[in-house]
Design a protein around this motif. Structure first.
Motif, short mmCIF file in Angstrom:
data_model
loop_
_atom_site.label_atom_id
_atom_site.label_comp_id
_atom_site.label_asym_id
_atom_site.label_seq_id
_atom_site.Cartn_x
_atom_site.Cartn_y
_atom_site.Cartn_z
N LEU A 148 0.75 -1.09 0.09
CA LEU A 148 0.15 0.10 -0.05
C LEU A 148 0.83 1.23 0.00
N HIS A 149 1.91 1.43 0.85
CA HIS A 149 2.87 2.40 0.55
C HIS A 149 3.42 2.55 -0.56
N ARG A 150 3.80 1.74 -1.29
CA ARG A 150 4.55 1.56 -2.55
C ARG A 150 3.49 2.33 -3.67
N ILE A 151 2.43 1.85 -3.60
CA ILE A 151 1.23 2.16 -4.52
C ILE A 151 0.90 3.54 -4.48
N ASN A 152 0.69 4.08 -2.92
CA ASN A 152 0.47 5.33 -2.65
C ASN A 152 1.76 6.40 -3.00
N GLU A 153 2.80 5.76 -2.76
CA GLU A 153 3.89 6.62 -2.88
C GLU A 153 4.02 7.13 -4.26
N GLU A 154 3.88 5.96 -5.41
CA GLU A 154 3.96 6.15 -6.70
C GLU A 154 2.90 7.20 -7.13
N MET A 155 1.68 7.03 -6.54
CA MET A 155 0.68 7.81 -7.05
C MET A 155 0.93 9.46 -6.71
N GLU A 156 1.19 9.50 -5.66
CA GLU A 156 1.72 10.85 -5.11
C GLU A 156 2.90 11.43 -5.95
N GLY A 195 1.54 12.65 -9.00
CA GLY A 195 0.49 13.55 -8.82
C GLY A 195 -0.69 12.99 -9.28
N ILE A 196 -0.96 11.91 -9.20
CA ILE A 196 -2.40 11.36 -9.62
C ILE A 196 -3.50 11.66 -8.67
N ASP A 197 -4.65 12.30 -9.48
CA ASP A 197 -5.80 12.77 -8.68
C ASP A 197 -6.96 11.88 -9.49
N GLU A 198 -7.89 12.87 -9.62
CA GLU A 198 -9.05 12.10 -10.50
C GLU A 198 -8.87 12.06 -12.00
N ASN A 199 -7.97 12.87 -12.60
CA ASN A 199 -7.50 13.17 -13.85
C ASN A 199 -6.25 12.34 -14.03
N VAL A 200 -6.23 11.17 -14.74
CA VAL A 200 -4.94 10.24 -14.67
C VAL A 200 -4.93 10.28 -16.41
N CYS A 201 -3.61 10.50 -16.68
CA CYS A 201 -3.35 10.36 -18.40
C CYS A 201 -2.87 9.11 -18.35
N VAL A 202 -2.96 8.75 -19.75
CA VAL A 202 -2.71 7.07 -20.04
C VAL A 202 -1.23 6.96 -19.91
N GLU A 203 -0.28 7.71 -19.95
CA GLU A 203 1.21 7.33 -19.43
C GLU A 203 1.19 7.02 -17.95
N LEU A 222 -0.36 3.60 -17.43
CA LEU A 222 0.57 2.40 -17.70
C LEU A 222 1.75 2.25 -16.66
N HIS A 223 2.28 3.31 -16.42
CA HIS A 223 3.21 3.33 -15.15
C HIS A 223 2.57 2.89 -14.04
N MET A 224 1.55 3.09 -13.47
CA MET A 224 0.89 2.30 -12.32
C MET A 224 0.55 0.95 -12.63
N ILE A 225 0.19 0.67 -13.78
CA ILE A 225 0.03 -0.79 -14.02
C ILE A 225 1.33 -1.59 -13.78
N ASP A 226 2.32 -1.01 -14.29
CA ASP A 226 3.55 -1.70 -14.15
C ASP A 226 4.11 -1.87 -12.73
N VAL A 227 3.74 -1.08 -11.79
CA VAL A 227 3.85 -0.83 -10.64
C VAL A 227 3.13 -1.84 -9.76
N ILE A 228 1.77 -1.80 -9.93
CA ILE A 228 0.87 -2.73 -9.39
C ILE A 228 0.74 -4.17 -9.56
N ARG A 229 0.82 -4.36 -10.86
CA ARG A 229 0.78 -5.64 -11.23
C ARG A 229 1.59 -6.86 -10.55
N PRO A 230 2.92 -6.42 -10.50
CA PRO A 230 3.79 -7.42 -9.94
C PRO A 230 3.59 -7.57 -8.28
N LEU A 231 3.08 -6.34 -7.66
CA LEU A 231 2.93 -6.38 -6.37
C LEU A 231 1.70 -6.97 -6.07
N PHE A 232 0.63 -7.05 -6.90
CA PHE A 232 -0.43 -7.75 -6.43
C PHE A 232 -0.39 -9.36 -6.85
#
Length: 82
Positions: A9-17, A20-28, A31-41
């Protein structure tokens, strides 16, 4: 197990911070968050199979509160990408 969950959870939240992810998320960023979350999950899933919960309450808490939180993020970013 709780330490590993907190680390995920810390790693995911840290990456989002950092992004600067809020309700407006760009595609890039999605994609970065998918690369972060997939192996963790995937690691969490493998660990859950091997882990023996201490009691029923711990197991219920994991499957009712913790896993859905991580899973929702795991499913959200591919939706943004699409």
């Amino acid at each position: 197990m709780q330490d590993y969950i907190n680390e995920i959870l810390h790693r995911i939240n840290e990456e989002m911070e950092l992004l600067g992810i809020d309700e407006n998320v760009c595609v890039e960023d999605a994609l970065h968050m998918i690369d972060v979350i997939r192996p963790l999950f995937d690691n969490l899933r493998n660990m859950t199979v091997k882990y023996e919960f201490q009691n029923e309450e711990e197991e219920i808490h994991f499957f009712k509160d913790i896993k859905p939180d991580i899973l929702s993020r795991y499913l959200y970013f591919p939706q943004i990408r699409n």
